[in-house]
Design an enzyme around this catalytic site. Structure first.
Site, PDB file in Angstrom:
ATOM      1  N   HIS A 163       9.685  47.735 -17.091  1.00  0.00           N
ATOM      2  CA  HIS A 163       9.513  48.330 -15.768  1.00  0.00           C
ATOM      3  C   HIS A 163       8.497  49.474 -15.904  1.00  0.00           C
ATOM      4  CE1 HIS A 163      13.751  47.087 -14.190  1.00  0.00           C
ATOM      5  NE2 HIS A 163      12.861  46.533 -13.383  1.00  0.00           N
ATOM      6  N   CYS A 250      17.497  54.418 -14.783  1.00  0.00           N
ATOM      7  CA  CYS A 250      18.086  53.207 -14.179  1.00  0.00           C
ATOM      8  C   CYS A 250      19.495  53.421 -13.659  1.00  0.00           C
ATOM      9  CB  CYS A 250      18.157  52.084 -15.202  1.00  0.00           C
ATOM     10  SG  CYS A 250      16.762  51.978 -16.294  1.00  0.00           S
TER      11      CYS A 250
HETATM   12  C1  CIR Z   1      18.014  44.127 -16.184  1.00  0.00           C
HETATM   13  O1  CIR Z   1      17.483  43.327 -16.960  1.00  0.00           O
HETATM   14  O2  CIR Z   1      17.799  44.091 -14.968  1.00  0.00           O
HETATM   15  C2  CIR Z   1      18.946  45.160 -16.728  1.00  0.00           C
HETATM   16  N1  CIR Z   1      19.591  44.660 -17.908  1.00  0.00           N
HETATM   17  C3  CIR Z   1      18.218  46.443 -17.048  1.00  0.00           C
HETATM   18  C4  CIR Z   1      17.652  47.126 -15.828  1.00  0.00           C
HETATM   19  C5  CIR Z   1      17.034  48.430 -16.150  1.00  0.00           C
HETATM   20  N2  CIR Z   1      16.646  49.106 -14.957  1.00  0.00           N
HETATM   21  C6  CIR Z   1      15.602  49.894 -14.856  1.00  0.00           C
HETATM   22  O3  CIR Z   1      14.798  50.003 -15.785  1.00  0.00           O
HETATM   23  N3  CIR Z   1      15.404  50.492 -13.704  1.00  0.00           N
END
Ligand code: CIR
Length: 255
Positions: A163, A250
């Site tokens: 991201h 996150c």
């Molecule tokens: C995913 O793959 O969507 C989750 N395991 C991790 C999301 C992390 N979120 C973020 O960087 N905003």
């Protein structure tokens, strides 16, 4: 940097262990994850914000990563259209939680997809990453509505990071924390930069909340750089979150 008054967090469920990940750091230990999440909430409280704490949802393994479901400004909320199918339904609960705080909503809609983790705000300017989760249509939808609302918006196609905010954070005071592909990126030339080395890359995902910068534990060089720049720091063990590609940003929506 504007002050944050509120955060939304969500307890991870046991299904977290079946969530999405690209990392090879091993299987998360659920009890340790819960402890880390509790410590995260305590740190947020120390920063002076009011915490809205949502209960776990076993049907959405990745739903503790609430940041991906919305993009927030003081006057309106944007409900995203998360790019991973297993996560898309997370927006329903987040929208309903945000109804207590907002009465103006926008929506990213198909074929556009967008994850909040790809959006970085620095004062009245937004950066929108195009990633595996956020596509060009989603990025353009967000750019258009932000510009209509008087913000500037720059789209940044990602080369390596998962991201956008995996590798960058805004601390306020025109100061940007940058790692990897963002260190020499022309879009960020205007900022005073704190550059994070390759081995410390995970610590580029940090959050400034009011009087503190929260960073992951175990990154002494990063901590020193923040302290030398005048910031008080809080360190949090994030091992079980990192195992599923998550970081400090996150785990909360901050507004
Ligand atoms: C995913 O793959 O969507 C989750 N395991 C991790 C999301 C992390 N979120 C973020 O960087 N905003």
């Amino acid at each position: 940097m504007s002050l944050f008054k509120n955060v939304i967090v969500k307890t991870p469920g046991e299904s977290y262990l079946n969530g999405l990940t690209t990392s090879d750091l091993g299987t998360p230990v659920f009890d340790k994850l819960l402890e880390q999440h509790t410590n995260y909430i305590e740190a947020l409280k120390k920063c002076g914000v009011t915490v809205t704490h949502l209960p776990a949802s076993e049907e959405f393994p990745d739903s503790t990563f609430v940041e991906d479901a919305a993009v927030l400004t003081p006057n309106f909320a944007v409900i995203t259209n998360p790019g991973a199918d297993s996560r898309n339904g997370e927006i329903i609960e987040i929208e309903s939680a945000l109804k207590s705080f907002y009465n103006k909503f926008y929506y990213i809609t198909a074929p556009g997809t967008l994850d909040g983790g790809d959006i970085l705000q620095a004062e009245d300017r937004f950066y929108i990453g195009i990633s595996e989760r956020t596509n060009e249509q989603g990025a353009l939808q967000l750019k258009e509505l932000l510009e209509k609302e008087g913000f500037e918006a720059t789209i940044i196609p990602l080369k390596e990071f998962f991201h956008l905010k995996t590798g960058i954070a805004y601390l306020g005071d025109n100061r940007m924390v940058v790692a990897g592909e963002f260190v020499d990126h022309p879009a960020f030339e205007r900022y005073d930069k704190i550059v994070i080395g390759k081995e410390d890359e995970y610590s580029a995902n940090c959050i400034r909340i009011n009087d503190y910068v929260i960073l992951p534990a175990g990154y002494e060089a990063t901590k020193r750089k923040f302290n030398e720049a005048g910031y008080q720091t809080i360190e949090l063990d994030m091992s079980e979150v990192q195992k599923h590609d998550g970081g400090l940003s996150c785990l909360s929506l901050r507004f």
